[in-house]
Scaffold this motif. Structure first.
Motif, PDB file in Angstrom:
ATOM      1  N   ARG A   1      -7.009  -1.786  -6.649  1.00  0.00           N
ATOM      2  CA  ARG A   1      -6.613  -0.311  -5.626  1.00  0.00           C
ATOM      3  C   ARG A   1      -6.535   0.255  -6.465  1.00  0.00           C
ATOM      4  NH1 ARG A   1      -0.774  -1.411  -4.173  1.00  0.00           N
ATOM      5  NH2 ARG A   1      -0.864  -3.643  -4.888  1.00  0.00           N
TER       6      ARG A   1
ATOM      7  N   PHE B   1      -3.111  -5.786   0.180  1.00  0.00           N
ATOM      8  CA  PHE B   1      -3.965  -5.630  -0.980  1.00  0.00           C
ATOM      9  C   PHE B   1      -3.448  -7.207  -1.266  1.00  0.00           C
ATOM     10  CE2 PHE B   1      -3.322  -1.201  -1.488  1.00  0.00           C
ATOM     11  CZ  PHE B   1      -4.093  -1.142  -1.996  1.00  0.00           C
TER      12      PHE B   1
ATOM     13  N   VAL C   1      -8.063  -4.301  -2.314  1.00  0.00           N
ATOM     14  CA  VAL C   1      -8.016  -4.295  -1.230  1.00  0.00           C
ATOM     15  C   VAL C   1      -8.175  -5.214   0.481  1.00  0.00           C
ATOM     16  CG1 VAL C   1      -9.681  -2.636  -0.149  1.00  0.00           C
ATOM     17  CG2 VAL C   1      -7.205  -1.992   0.804  1.00  0.00           C
TER      18      VAL C   1
ATOM     19  N   ASP D   1      -5.173  -4.712  -7.857  1.00  0.00           N
ATOM     20  CA  ASP D   1      -5.433  -5.566  -7.041  1.00  0.00           C
ATOM     21  C   ASP D   1      -6.311  -5.431  -6.394  1.00  0.00           C
ATOM     22  OD1 ASP D   1      -2.800  -6.528  -7.673  1.00  0.00           O
ATOM     23  OD2 ASP D   1      -2.355  -5.078  -6.740  1.00  0.00           O
TER      24      ASP D   1
ATOM     25  N   ALA E   1       0.695  -1.214   0.290  1.00  0.00           N
ATOM     26  CA  ALA E   1      -0.155  -0.058  -0.154  1.00  0.00           C
ATOM     27  C   ALA E   1       0.256   1.451   0.041  1.00  0.00           C
ATOM     28  CB  ALA E   1      -0.935  -0.185   1.089  1.00  0.00           C
TER      29      ALA E   1
ATOM     30  N   CYS F   1      -2.922   5.297  -5.508  1.00  0.00           N
ATOM     31  CA  CYS F   1      -2.440   4.266  -7.824  1.00  0.00           C
ATOM     32  C   CYS F   1      -1.884   5.145  -7.858  1.00  0.00           C
ATOM     33  CB  CYS F   1      -3.839   3.845  -7.764  1.00  0.00           C
ATOM     34  SG  CYS F   1      -3.337   2.437  -9.204  1.00  0.00           S
TER      35      CYS F   1
ATOM     36  N   GLU G   1      -8.435   3.808  -4.489  1.00  0.00           N
ATOM     37  CA  GLU G   1      -7.685   4.270  -3.553  1.00  0.00           C
ATOM     38  C   GLU G   1      -8.509   4.938  -2.632  1.00  0.00           C
ATOM     39  OE1 GLU G   1      -6.380   8.423  -5.904  1.00  0.00           O
ATOM     40  OE2 GLU G   1      -4.219   7.210  -6.543  1.00  0.00           O
TER      41      GLU G   1
END
Length: 214
Positions: free
Chosen positions: A170, A194, A149, A147, A118, A136, A173
C-alpha cells in the motif's frame, strides 16, 4: 460409499445411507441427500437459478481475487469463499427480471473486511496494461502500510479476466496490471482491493469503472 480414512471414530467422506459427509475448512460436514422433484419449476425458482448462473459466470473469472477477499471470512465456518461471494452479491449485483437478468458491475463486491479500503484509487491505460494508483495518507495506521494491492480487469466481451492478488505494498501507492494485446483493446471492468500481509484480513473492494477501448 463412505470412506473412514482415520477409523470408525474418525472422519467420514462420501455417501452413507441417506446422508453425504465431506470435509469443509477442516470440519466434517453432514447433509441429507437431495431428492429430485417431478414438479415444473416456478417462475421464482427459474429466476433464482438464472441469478446464480449469471453471477457464477463472472465469479469464476474472479476466483483469485475472491479467495483472498472472502477466504479469511470462511475460516472456522462451514462456508467457503465462493459461498460468501455469492451471498454478498446475489441480491444486489444481479439486475433485471427473468429471463433477462444481468450483472451490474458497479455493485459487485469482490472482497470484504475490516482493513482500510483503497484511498482515492484511480486507474489508467498504459502501454502494456493498467496503472493503478491510490494514496497511503500519513494519518493511516502503520499496520496498513504493508497491505498488498489486489487488481482485477474483466472483459465482458471476451469473458476473460486478469488478476494480481499480491501486488505492491500500500505504501508504494501504485502498481501495474500487465495485459495482453487482446485485453488491452477491449472494454474493461476494473476493481481494486487490499489484503493484509498475514492474509487474515482484507479490505472492501472498490469498483474503478468501465474503461472504454482506446
Amino acid at each position: 460409499m463412505g470412506l473412514l480414512p482415520t477409523g470408525i471414530l474418525g472422519e467420514i467422506n462420501g455417501s452413507v445411507g441417506p446422508v453425504v459427509t465431506y470435509l469443509l475448512n477442516g470440519q466434517n460436514v453432514i447433509r441429507a441427500k437431495g431428492k429430485g422433484s417431478t414438479k415444473a419449476p416456478s417462475l421464482a425458482q427459474l429466476a433464482n437459478r438464472q441469478q446464480l448462473k449469471v453471477l457464477t459466470v463472472f465469479l469464476k473469472r474472479a476466483t483469485i481475487f475472491l479467495k483472498k477477499g472472502f477466504g479469511h471470512l470462511a475460516l472456522g465456518t462451514k462456508h467457503n469463499y465462493h459461498n460468501l461471494a455469492v451471498s454478498a452479491n446475489k441480491s444486489t449485483a444481479v439486475m433485471g427480471e427473468y429471463p433477462d437478468q444481468y450483472i451490474d458491475y458497479e455493485k459487485l463486491i469482490l472482497s470484504k473486511g475490516e482493513i482500510a479500503q483503497a484511498s482515492n484509487p484511480a486507474v489508467e491505460r498504459v502501454e502494456n496494461g493498467l496503472k493503478f494508483t491510490w494514496e497511503c495518507p500519513p494519518s493511516l495506521e502503520f499496520r496498513f502500510h504493508t497491505d498488498q494491492v489486489m487488481m482485477l480487469a474483466y472483459s465482458p466481451k471476451l469473458d476473460q479476466s486478469v488478476c494480481i492478488d499480491s501486488g505492491a505494498k500500500r505504501r508504494a501507492e501504485q502498481d501495474v496490471l500487465p495485459l495482453g494485446p487482446g485485453m488491452l483493446k477491449e472494454q474493461l471492468e476494473v476493481y481494486i482491493g487490499f489484503v493484509a500481509d498475514d492474509r487474515l484480513q482484507a479490505a472492501n473492494s472498490s469498483y474503478l469503472g468501465s474503461l472504454s477501448p482506446d
